[in-house]
Scaffold this active site. Structure first.
Site, PDB file in Angstrom:
ATOM      1  N   SER A 128      -7.069 -84.657 -35.995  1.00  0.00           N
ATOM      2  CA  SER A 128      -6.737 -83.355 -35.436  1.00  0.00           C
ATOM      3  C   SER A 128      -6.306 -83.480 -33.981  1.00  0.00           C
ATOM      4  CB  SER A 128      -7.961 -82.434 -35.527  1.00  0.00           C
ATOM      5  OG  SER A 128      -7.814 -81.296 -34.713  1.00  0.00           O
ATOM      6  N   GLU A 130      -7.391 -81.725 -31.792  1.00  0.00           N
ATOM      7  CA  GLU A 130      -8.614 -81.515 -31.011  1.00  0.00           C
ATOM      8  C   GLU A 130      -9.197 -82.839 -30.519  1.00  0.00           C
ATOM      9  OE1 GLU A 130     -10.242 -78.705 -30.057  1.00  0.00           O
ATOM     10  OE2 GLU A 130      -8.647 -77.446 -30.869  1.00  0.00           O
ATOM     11  N   TYR A 152     -16.491 -80.662 -32.986  1.00  0.00           N
ATOM     12  CA  TYR A 152     -15.506 -80.942 -34.028  1.00  0.00           C
ATOM     13  C   TYR A 152     -14.562 -82.055 -33.595  1.00  0.00           C
ATOM     14  CZ  TYR A 152     -11.356 -80.230 -36.947  1.00  0.00           C
ATOM     15  OH  TYR A 152     -10.286 -80.423 -37.780  1.00  0.00           O
TER      16      TYR A 152
END
Length: 329
Positions: A128, A130, A152
């Site tokens: 991701s 992120e 996460y």
């Protein structure tokens, strides 16, 4: 001989589109779902409604090594796509423990099981944007340092390194896809894109008269989910495993997204959208936008559907869904 694919998280947005893609290519598709999803298929498996009779679902928890081992021994997959994860980006302490347990242990168990029972199986890990978090530069590519700022994001970086470790130490065909935000009609309503679309549609239909959002100046690299699952498949068709950023390379702010959605409905978003400070997320000093040059060159992949066309598709879908719901009532 028919290729077999095993997908964790098959009932989610990406999993359902990937399953459809693989079926179209002649794969035998298996998916791992939670037992509770099989008990309430209408609510939990709606994304798979069109293909439910063409795939095989296995109830199991990715947090259970024995159950994963049994499934892999039974299926003997040629390709495994690990998409299952607690995907909502939360910054609360209460959520961190469950996020780590599911995302880190689940990834480790699957890699270990494949090494034990299907060492020739090609593996895809869903990374991701992120993972970059507080990025050093923009746009980001495969060489950009990771600096995650959420639980996460940290678990995704850990999964990335676990995948690299099994590739390097056990000679497994294991790839990381670092995917930026990607949306569709199947995106959950907890994500801001679906929240905007659904809010605009409800306002158009007279069901509400305002929409509360956080920072309207926040920017994201938004793509189209069906395009992105093609990149996942392409990674596992290469001669050697590698890691790829998958992104559009274009930044769009939340207010620009609102403008596109509301304008398509003949509305001015400024008349309806209100800012709620409690919904603000910490802004990035350096915007998260991906450089997918490597995917373009090596995979011959590119994002095909434009943001405006994707938004129109999402709006049309939710209008039809709400009108149908109203009629049925």
């Amino acid at each position: 001989m028919t290729e077999k694919a095993l997908i964790t998280g098959i009932s989610g947005q990406d999993g359902s589109y990937l399953a459809e893609l693989l079926l179209s290519k002649g794969y035998e598709v298996h998916g791992i779902v939670m037992r509770s999803e099989l008990e309430n298929p209408t609510q939990s498996l709606w994304r798979l409604a069109g293909i439910i009779n063409q795939i095989t679902l296995h109830p199991a928890s990715i947090e259970s090594y024995p159950s994963m081992l049994n499934i892999v021994k039974q299926v003997r997959p040629d390709e495994c796509y690990h998409l299952a994860a607690t995907s909502y980006v939360s910054y609360s302490i209460e959520d961190e423990f469950s996020i780590f347990n599911s995302n880190v242990n689940g990834t480790h168990y699957i890699l270990s099981v494949l090494k034990e029972a299907a060492p020739k199986c090609k593996f895809y890990f869903a990374g991701s944007s992120e993972m970059f978090g507080k990025a050093e530069h923009s746009p980001q590519n495969e060489k950009t340092a990771f600096h995650p700022r959420s639980a996460y994001g940290i678990t995704k970086v850990t999964g990335y390194h676990l995948t690299c470790n099994y590739r390097d130490n056990y000679n497994m065909f294991a790839c990381n896809g670092i995917l930026y935000n990607h949306e569709s009609i199947r995106r959950g309503t907890e994500f801001v894109t679906s929240k905007i679309i659904l809010g605009a549609v409800k306002i158009k239909l007279g069901l509400t008269n305002e929409l509360f959002l956080g920072n309207l100046e926040a920017k994201r690299d938004w793509g189209y989910a069906p395009d992105y699952v093609k990149a996942m498949w392409l990674m596992l068709q290469q001669d050697k495993p590698d890691d790829f950023v998958v992104a559009t390379g274009q930044l769009t702010s939340v207010d620009e997204f609102c403008n596109l959605a509301f304008s398509y409905l003949g509305l001015n978003y400024l008349d309806y959208v209100k800012q709620d400070p409690t919904l603000y997320r910490q802004a990035e000093d350096v915007p998260l936008v991906g450089d997918a040059s490597k995917a373009h060159e090596v995979l011959n992949w590119k994002s095909e559907k434009s943001l405006s066309d994707m938004i129109k598709e999402m709006v049309d879908y939710h209008i039809g869904k709400l009108k149908k719901s109203d009629i049925s009532c």
